[in-house]
Enzyme design. Sequence first.
Site, PDB file in Angstrom:
ATOM      1  CE  LYS A  98       1.367   5.116   8.254  1.00  0.00           C
ATOM      2  NZ  LYS A  98       1.245   4.141   7.002  1.00  0.00           N
TER       3      LYS A  98
ATOM      4  CG  ASP B 102       5.840   3.675   0.570  1.00  0.00           C
ATOM      5  OD1 ASP B 102       6.192   4.396   1.725  1.00  0.00           O
ATOM      6  OD2 ASP B 102       4.571   3.340   0.427  1.00  0.00           O
TER       7      ASP B 102
ATOM      8  CE1 TYR C 148      -3.620   2.604   0.653  1.00  0.00           C
ATOM      9  CE2 TYR C 148      -2.555   3.232   2.763  1.00  0.00           C
ATOM     10  CZ  TYR C 148      -3.493   3.502   1.551  1.00  0.00           C
ATOM     11  OH  TYR C 148      -4.226   4.518   1.764  1.00  0.00           O
TER      12      TYR C 148
END
Length: 439
Positions: free
Chosen positions: A268, A240, A145
Amino acid sequence: MLNLEKSAAAFAEAKTLMPGGVNSPVRSYASVGSTPPFIGRAEGSKIYDIDGNGYIDYVGSWGPMVVGHAHPRVVKALQEAAARGTSYGAPTLIESELAKLIMQVYPSMERIRMVNSGTEATMSALRLARGYTGREKIVKFIGCYHGHSDSLLVNAGSGMATFGTPSSPGVTRGTAADTIAVPYNDEAAIESVMERCGSEVAAVIVEPVAGNMGLVLPRQGYLRRLRELTEEHGALLIFDEVMCGFRASLGGAQAAYGITPDLTCLGKIIGGGLPVAAYGGRRDIMQRISPEGPVYQAGTLSGNPLAMTAGLETLRIITEEPEEGEADYSRQLTIRTKKLLLGWQEKAKKAGVVIQAHQAGSMFGIFFHEHEVWNYDDASASDQEAFKVWFHAMLEQGIYLAPSQFETLFLSGAHTDEDVERTIEAAEQGFKAVAEMGK
Ligand SMILES: *Cc1c(COP(=O)(O)O)cnc(C)c1O
């Protein structure tokens, strides 16, 4: 029984205001068939709902809360920053400070651009890769994702590795056609795609440690093979590391596996609980970004002083030199995470429940699965009913886990050995409940 009366009422109202009552889908607890606790506050390793229940939190806001909730140093820094004004839309010193600290730990990032979400980071990195290479296709891996931008909301079409089909209404077939979706951890699949259309591929984007199909680790040599193939075909390799950055190891998966990507996305943790993400990488590529180059990307609140402050203070805490004779911050988290997971494995065995337990630094997770899990197909063959029973049994005992088997759990520096012990004790009941299913 957990009393969630106030949360249930709050959720009923929220559903009249927001789609599904939430601002991000997985929070709705639809996947575990219950009502989410509404959270009133959090401190250290604990999170408290508006009904007065407290839990040991292993969601950590889905990754960012690596130093625990409301860390006194982060709170103080934020209070002081807020008093100086919350946004200027002009350059500040703190943006450079955060950039420098990140680049020290991620030397592959020779230039960096701050943005506001992981979605924005990956979307911008792909635009840059396309602008830099003059090519249009991208390769992603099934089950990875990268946020919700159009070209990344794509499934594999029929056949093992084909041009994608939209995985959400609203994504055009044209956009999806430029994305090639390939199974994770399958060298033959990516080799065949690159052989067929490598010269059209701008970038291969990967979660080098995959955390969004549950936690799935890369096979030995897999990331190195991706590095070789992208180099061979003149495509960029984008890591990523929005989730695994500062988690898989301090230097992320790229340090843990010794691979240098062309571009890296972070998010994050680097916002310490405020909305921050970033992309960066090789100087000659990053120089193509506006205003230095022609590839456009901008943001009204990018580099926001409050967000930079929370990120900087968080990163300072986790990068500090340890006391003499002590392990550094991320090593300590890794050790404690291992202890927790070993405890769970032992309790599962005792109850006669077969699980697959995975760990990468302070990321961890289990699958209710008889066999090894290496990709999305494996992960989706896990026992969903067992997970539901486990999840609710743990929540009842005050252990707050992600409400889906396809998410990763996180440990923070605020989790104590006592928290870990309690969580292992709770797991005994949790696995017992799973073993007793259907009896
Ligand atoms: C969370 C996540 C994103 C998206 O970040 P948002 O801030 O939710 O947009 C992208 N990539 C990975 C690997 C993630 O875990």
